[in-house]
Design an enzyme around this catalytic site. Structure first.
Site, mmCIF file in Angstrom:
data_model
loop_
_atom_site.group_PDB
_atom_site.id
_atom_site.type_symbol
_atom_site.label_atom_id
_atom_site.label_comp_id
_atom_site.label_asym_id
_atom_site.label_seq_id
_atom_site.Cartn_x
_atom_site.Cartn_y
_atom_site.Cartn_z
ATOM 1 C CG PHE A 1 18.754 -27.491 10.600
ATOM 2 C CD1 PHE A 1 19.459 -27.410 9.415
ATOM 3 C CD2 PHE A 1 18.340 -28.750 11.034
ATOM 4 C CE1 PHE A 1 19.752 -28.549 8.676
ATOM 5 C CE2 PHE A 1 18.627 -29.895 10.302
ATOM 6 C CZ PHE A 1 19.329 -29.801 9.122
ATOM 7 C CD GLN B 1 11.624 -35.318 13.813
ATOM 8 O OE1 GLN B 1 12.785 -35.678 13.653
ATOM 9 N NE2 GLN B 1 11.323 -34.188 14.411
ATOM 10 C CG HIS C 1 12.932 -35.354 7.758
ATOM 11 N ND1 HIS C 1 12.797 -34.565 6.640
ATOM 12 C CD2 HIS C 1 14.038 -34.920 8.396
ATOM 13 C CE1 HIS C 1 13.794 -33.689 6.610
ATOM 14 N NE2 HIS C 1 14.563 -33.881 7.665
ATOM 15 C CG LEU D 1 16.517 -37.150 5.473
ATOM 16 C CD1 LEU D 1 15.167 -37.300 6.148
ATOM 17 C CD2 LEU D 1 17.573 -36.761 6.465
ATOM 18 C CD GLU E 1 14.906 -29.051 9.371
ATOM 19 O OE1 GLU E 1 14.588 -30.187 9.765
ATOM 20 O OE2 GLU E 1 14.859 -28.053 10.082
ATOM 21 N NE ARG F 1 13.721 -32.333 11.088
ATOM 22 C CZ ARG F 1 14.836 -33.002 11.275
ATOM 23 N NH1 ARG F 1 14.829 -34.128 11.953
ATOM 24 N NH2 ARG F 1 15.962 -32.558 10.772
ATOM 25 C CG HIS G 1 14.077 -38.596 10.253
ATOM 26 N ND1 HIS G 1 15.052 -39.107 9.431
ATOM 27 C CD2 HIS G 1 14.638 -37.547 10.897
ATOM 28 C CE1 HIS G 1 16.160 -38.389 9.585
ATOM 29 N NE2 HIS G 1 15.936 -37.442 10.475
ATOM 30 N NE ARG H 1 15.761 -35.828 15.947
ATOM 31 C CZ ARG H 1 16.543 -35.528 14.894
ATOM 32 N NH1 ARG H 1 17.526 -34.675 15.017
ATOM 33 N NH2 ARG H 1 16.325 -36.097 13.728
HETATM 34 C C1 LIG Z 1 19.254 -39.913 6.889
HETATM 35 C C2 LIG Z 1 19.328 -39.304 8.248
HETATM 36 C C3 LIG Z 1 19.793 -37.998 8.423
HETATM 37 C C4 LIG Z 1 19.884 -37.421 9.685
HETATM 38 N N1 LIG Z 1 20.363 -36.145 9.805
HETATM 39 C C5 LIG Z 1 20.508 -35.609 11.055
HETATM 40 C C6 LIG Z 1 21.097 -34.308 11.227
HETATM 41 O O1 LIG Z 1 21.468 -33.646 10.273
HETATM 42 N N2 LIG Z 1 21.233 -33.827 12.470
HETATM 43 C C7 LIG Z 1 20.859 -34.552 13.564
HETATM 44 O O2 LIG Z 1 21.034 -34.070 14.669
HETATM 45 N N3 LIG Z 1 20.306 -35.782 13.427
HETATM 46 C C8 LIG Z 1 20.130 -36.323 12.208
HETATM 47 N N4 LIG Z 1 19.580 -37.578 12.071
HETATM 48 C C9 LIG Z 1 19.264 -38.348 13.270
HETATM 49 C C10 LIG Z 1 20.528 -38.942 13.838
HETATM 50 O O3 LIG Z 1 21.408 -39.275 12.804
HETATM 51 C C11 LIG Z 1 20.273 -40.210 14.635
HETATM 52 O O4 LIG Z 1 19.243 -39.992 15.513
HETATM 53 C C12 LIG Z 1 21.501 -40.572 15.409
HETATM 54 O O5 LIG Z 1 22.593 -40.729 14.544
HETATM 55 C C13 LIG Z 1 21.336 -41.818 16.248
HETATM 56 O O6 LIG Z 1 22.579 -42.114 16.833
HETATM 57 P P1 LIG Z 1 22.779 -43.203 17.934
HETATM 58 O O7 LIG Z 1 24.188 -43.141 18.354
HETATM 59 O O8 LIG Z 1 21.725 -43.080 18.960
HETATM 60 O O9 LIG Z 1 22.517 -44.572 17.214
HETATM 61 P P2 LIG Z 1 22.900 -45.078 15.760
HETATM 62 O O10 LIG Z 1 23.884 -44.259 15.069
HETATM 63 O O11 LIG Z 1 21.584 -45.314 15.150
HETATM 64 O O12 LIG Z 1 23.628 -46.428 16.073
HETATM 65 C C14 LIG Z 1 22.966 -47.529 16.612
HETATM 66 C C15 LIG Z 1 23.990 -48.593 16.866
HETATM 67 O O13 LIG Z 1 23.401 -49.626 17.629
HETATM 68 C C16 LIG Z 1 23.717 -50.864 17.071
HETATM 69 N N5 LIG Z 1 22.699 -51.830 17.445
HETATM 70 C C17 LIG Z 1 21.348 -51.722 17.316
HETATM 71 N N6 LIG Z 1 20.768 -52.829 17.803
HETATM 72 C C18 LIG Z 1 21.759 -53.644 18.248
HETATM 73 C C19 LIG Z 1 21.803 -54.940 18.845
HETATM 74 N N7 LIG Z 1 20.706 -55.634 19.078
HETATM 75 N N8 LIG Z 1 23.002 -55.467 19.150
HETATM 76 C C20 LIG Z 1 24.149 -54.779 18.902
HETATM 77 N N9 LIG Z 1 24.157 -53.564 18.350
HETATM 78 C C21 LIG Z 1 22.987 -53.007 18.022
HETATM 79 C C22 LIG Z 1 23.828 -50.605 15.606
HETATM 80 O O14 LIG Z 1 24.586 -51.599 14.991
HETATM 81 C C23 LIG Z 1 24.533 -49.256 15.609
HETATM 82 O O15 LIG Z 1 25.904 -49.434 15.755
HETATM 83 C C24 LIG Z 1 19.480 -38.167 10.809
HETATM 84 C C25 LIG Z 1 19.016 -39.477 10.643
HETATM 85 C C26 LIG Z 1 18.922 -40.041 9.383
HETATM 86 C C27 LIG Z 1 18.393 -41.422 9.222
#
Ligand SMILES: Cc1cc2nc3c(=O)[nH]c(=O)nc-3n(C[C@H](O)[C@H](O)[C@H](O)COP(=O)(O)OP(=O)(O)OC[C@H]3O[C@@H](n4cnc5c(N)ncnc54)[C@H](O)[C@@H]3O)c2cc1C
Ligand code: SF4
Ligand code: SF4
Ligand code: FES
Lengths: 254, 614
Positions: free
Chosen positions: B124, B238, B240, B254, B257, B313, B379, B414
């Site tokens: 990656f 960021q 992407h 998306l 990558e 990126r 992203h 990142r």
């Molecule tokens: C399409 C895509 C592909 C990606 N691919 C990769 C990858 O291959 N490798 C990598 O390392 N990263 C990748 N990323 C980045 C990574 O997926 C995210 O940064 C990561 O999943 C975020 O996880 P998190 O647990 O912080 O929050 P999230 O998974 O974003 O979860 C947030 C949670 O908070 C809750 N929430 C938000 N606001 C409130 C509120 N006010 N009250 C109650 N609940 C709330 C939501 O309901 C959700 O449950 C990708 C991102 C995207 C969009």
């Protein structure tokens, strides 16, 4: 750009009916885009679930012209320009509001299934599994929990046997665990006694609607049924084994 | 008159806000420490953003290239961050990621395998060696489902489709509760608790073109800011490099990558593999400078340097933008991403099944035969809530944060794959941080909060429904997105950022007066309106931080201040709420890095591998 006619079910647990909307649709749009357009411009309070808009989260399950589908993956150009598009909530689950249904029953079923119980890793701390031994698990694990298969399964949808049968989504979850090279639990008795594998009569409707193209019936349910039969020393087991393969693909994973 | 005692009140020791990878991992940890743990999330369980992650999670397991270890991962992370990552967080992350990945396997995750049956790892951008544990291109699904299936047996209570509106504090300013709204019924709920772990993800919905879903409205940052937490590094948003650009309705979605990791290349409209012209000085010695070498790397990555498509990126996104601006873009304003001419169809379908599916279904493009059209999409938020590196505690006693909503690990940029591992490593630490905090407070009196504050928050939410008329929340959201898209994009100037701030400020009265029609039950318009206030705070904080940082570094590119500036090389921008409610944005110098860590980060790869450094 062209105007399209949508009939969308509006209402809640107490009742409701179809409302007609005319909305612009442009090149490349999917059904969810048009629903969002209606929501923004004509019906601010309309309820519809969605998250990823790319077929990855399984939130936007509805019935479009009678077919269970993901609204975000259903392209408008699948329908003729003058075709009226009817959208309604999944029928197998109680409606909450508009296109949103109460799918909590599914979460309760998942909770009843005992988690993976792995054996000890190798001396170096790593587990070993051959890719060909987990191809099947990975097929099942593509599941995005859209519950469209649960929605079409007649055991749940028409016969309401939610107290005795967990439905295709959890049949393949059980298959995933039963075929998992690391799992040490004996799952066969509960598959038949608690989760109701016997109720499925292999109509394959679940497999037909699965947006992830998981072959639920042939790759999960039939092998599970075969194991159950095997346990009861049924001669059919011998035949079944010949036909479908089966047994843990590799009990020993060195 | 509103009677707060009529609002249903429940109790937890710890409330985790968010059910993505970070929130689930934190909840599992807190509950394993014997705490009564609840999760609140806006969507159904299993649908959080994490489910969409594609490419993989970075951990120096060394399964594919045994030269990999935590030091190289640490060095890559610091360099990718343009030396702005928290040194301690980058160290903890690189050291702990392998254990977190192995643990996931014991909980049921089924990663792709190497020939000898161990967890496979892929290349990656910015990662020196194949480092990303993955499952095809649906790694996030595997991660979230595994945590979900494990977590439901740990006695954690999950409150789904429930939005947290505000945090509540006691007389000493420590966390004492949470005010939430059930989306389904429109009813409010209070949770009395001793600690809160924020795990709400990012705020991409402030931009028009984004890979993020409706949930990512910056709630966590805004809600925490409101009770006194500090925000940091928000200027680093960021973009992407590869989002879909056509059809319009999926613009921003998306394209992993992983396509480039598996050999995909970027071409302009003249068929030129243009990335060779955009190799920055800092990475020149580690990047192939001829097509021959870049191609040879596909089959022999030990003796050839990496193709320039796998640069970080920020570099790739700016290169695509520059090509489009120079008139060499694809028909719909992007670049071509070609894997069809690089790998055979069976390989593509096996390694990138969901990309194949996504393009086939949404764009009617067969990626085994045709090139994709791609362009930059908002992203990820590198910045967020400022936390202590070891405990994840914020400036507010009892408030913790982890995952995308927290700041520190990624600095100015990142690396792909470093988010999923971030969620696990710091979710785990936040859970234990919160547990330590609660144990340290044993014997304290029960959590209390001020009913008048609760009443004020509830009224603010219900007035959106009750007022006679007002702006349509969807249209206000459109305006906000446009202000950010046009003025706080991938490249920015001071003038544009001032314009963004002016437009946002002018929008505030509309946000304050939005009207949602209909009843309170599952009312999408009301939910949209409620998210607006978080998006306003987040957007303003981003624009102000970006205006303050007068240099270009990582994901933050100022056309009026080109290049990295020494005077900013060791400073963060920190944002907090002043005593009169005004937004305070200030520059803070960073403490000197621990010498042993700095030596590793600055060492050449040869020095690291030969053991002369580190
Ligand atoms: C399409 C895509 C592909 C990606 N691919 C990769 C990858 O291959 N490798 C990598 O390392 N990263 C990748 N990323 C980045 C990574 O997926 C995210 O940064 C990561 O999943 C975020 O996880 P998190 O647990 O912080 O929050 P999230 O998974 O974003 O979860 C947030 C949670 O908070 C809750 N929430 C938000 N606001 C409130 C509120 N006010 N009250 C109650 N609940 C709330 C939501 O309901 C959700 O449950 C990708 C991102 C995207 C969009
Ligand atoms: S094959 Fe079985 S599980 Fe699937 S729809 Fe038919 S009866 Fe239901
Ligand atoms: S098996 Fe297929 S149809 Fe059923 S829930 Fe999973 S993805 Fe949906
Ligand atoms: S919105 Fe995620 S599957 Fe449709």
């Amino acid at each position: 750009m062209s105007k399209r006619t949508f009939r969308i079910w509006r209402g809640n647990a107490e009742g409701g009916d179809f409302q007609t909307y005319e909305q612009e649709s442009s090149e490349g749009m999917v059904v969810l885009d048009v629903i969002h357009g209606i929501q923004a411009e004509q019906a601010n309070d309309m309820a519809v679930r969605w998250n990823c808009k790319a077929g990855k989260c399984g939130s936007c399950s509805v019935e479009i012209n009678g077919k269970p589908k993901l609204a975000c993956m259903t392209r408008m150009n699948m329908y003729a320009e003058d075709e009226v598009i009817t959208v309604q909530p999944m029928k197998a689950f109680p409606v909450i509001k508009d296109l949103v249904t109460d799918v909590s029953w599914n979460y309760e079923q998942n909770k009843r299934i005992k988690p993976l119980q792995p054996g000890k890793p190798e001396a170096d701390g790593d587990y070993r599994m051959a890719q060909e031994d987990i191809d099947r698990n990975q097929e099942f694990r593509k599941c995005i929990e859209c519950y469209l298969c649960q929605d079409v399964c007649h055991i749940l949808r028409d016969h309401g046997k939610t107290d005795v049968f967990v439905g295709p989504r959890f049949m393949h979850r059980l298959a995933d665990l039963a075929m998992h090279p690391l799992d040490t639990r004996d799952r066969v008795p509960e598959i038949v006694e608690e989760f109701g594998s016997g109720y499925c009569n292999i109509t394959r409707c679940c497999t037909d609607v699965c947006p992830e193209h998981i072959n639920i019936t042939d790759n999960a349910i039939i092998p599970l049924k075969e194991r159950v039969v095997d346990r009861y020393y049924d001669p059919i087991a011998m035949l079944g084994r010949k036909l479908f393969g089966g047994g843990k693909s590799s009990e020993n994973t060195d | 008159m509103l009677d707060v005692s009529e609002i249903k009140t429940i109790e937890h020791d710890v409330v985790v806000i968010g059910a993505g990878g970070a929130g689930l991992r934190a909840a599992i940890e807190a509950s394993s420490r014997g705490l009564n743990t609840g999760i609140v999330c806006k969507s159904l369980l299993g649908k959080a953003h994490t489910v969409m992650a594609e490419g993989g999670m970075a951990a120096a397991l060394g399964n594919v290239d045994s030269r990999d270890n935590w030091k190289v991962h640490f060095r890559d992370t610091i360099r990718g961050s343009k030396f702005l990552a928290s040194w301690r967080m980058a160290e903890l992350h690189a050291k702990n990621a392998p254990a977190r990945v192995r643990e996931l396997e014991a909980w049921g995750a089924v990663f792709d395998r190497t020939k000898d049956g161990r967890i496979n790892q892929r290349n990656f951008g910015g990662h020196r060696y194949p480092r990303l544990a993955h499952v095809g291109d649906r790694t996030g699904l595997e991660l979230i489902r595994t945590l979900q299936d494990h977590g439901i047996h740990q006695g954690i209570q999950v409150h789904m489709e429930c939005k947290v509106l505000n945090l509540l504090t006691d007389a000493d300013g420590a966390i004492s509760g949470v005010l939430c709204l059930w989306r389904e019924t429109g009813r409010f709920m209070l949770i009395r608790c001793k600690a809160v772990i924020m795990a709400t993800g990012g705020g991409g919905k402030c931009w028009k073109i984004t890979s993020n879903s409706w949930e990512y409205t910056g709630d966590g940052a805004a809600i925490a800011y409101d009770v006194g937490a500090e925000l940091m590094d928000l200027e680093f948003t960021q973009f992407h490099p590869t989002g879909m650009v056509w059809p319009p309705s999926v613009r921003g979605t998306l394209v992993t990558e992983g396509v480039r990791g598996e050999g995909g290349i970027l071409l302009n409209s003249e068929g030129e593999r243009f990335m060779f012209r955009y190799i920055p000085e800092r990475f020149a010695s580690e990047t192939a400078d001829t097509i021959e070498e870049a191609d040879a790397w596909l089959t022999d990555d030990k003796n050839n340097r990496r193709p320039p498509e796998l640069l970080t990126r920020d570099v790739v996104a700016r290169a695509i933008l520059a090509e489009v601006k120079a008139g060499r873009g694809s028909p719909h304003g992007g670049a071509f991403l070609d894997i069809a001419n690089r790998r055979d169809p069976a390989f593509i379908k096996k390694k990138l099944p969901s990309m194949y599916h996504q393009f086939k279904e949404l764009a009617e493009v067969d990626i085994t035969k045709q090139a994709m059209e791609v362009g930059p999409t908002l992203h990820y938020f590198m910045g967020g809530i400022r936390v202590d590196a070891d405990t994840q505690e914020t400036a507010v006693p009892g408030l913790f944060a982890c995952g995308e909503c927290a700041a520190g690990l990624h600095g100015a940029n990142r690396l792909g794959g470093n988010s999923l591992s971030d969620l696990l490593v710091f979710g785990h630490l936040a859970g234990s941080g919160a547990a330590d905090y609660i144990e340290g407070r044993r014997g304290d009196k029960a959590a209390e909060f001020n009913p008048e504050v609760v009443a004020k928050h509830v009224r603010a939410a219900t007035s959106i429904l009750n007022r006679e008329s007002g702006p349509n929340p969807y249209l206000v959201h459109d305006k906000l997105q446009l202000a950010m898209q046009e003025n706080a994009g991938i490249v920015r100037t001071g003038e544009q950022l001032k314009e963004a701030i002016a437009q946002l400020t002018a929008l505030q009265p509309e946000v304050d007066q939005v009207k949602a029609d209909g009843a309170s039950q599952y009312n999408a318009g009301w939910h949209e309106a409620l998210d607006l206030s978080s998006m306003m705070i987040t957007s303003l904080a981003v624009a102000k931080a970006a205006l303050m940082r007068e240099e270009s570094r990582g994901a933050h590119t100022r056309l009026d201040f080109e290049g990295e500036r020494a005077e900013w090389g060791n400073a963060n921008v920190v944002t907090k709420k002043g005593s009169d409610g005004e937004m305070i944005v200030q520059r803070e110098e960073r403490p000197a890095p621990p010498p042993e860590l700095e030596a590793i980060a600055r060492a050449t790869i040869e020095e690291l591998e030969s053991g002369t450094v580190g």
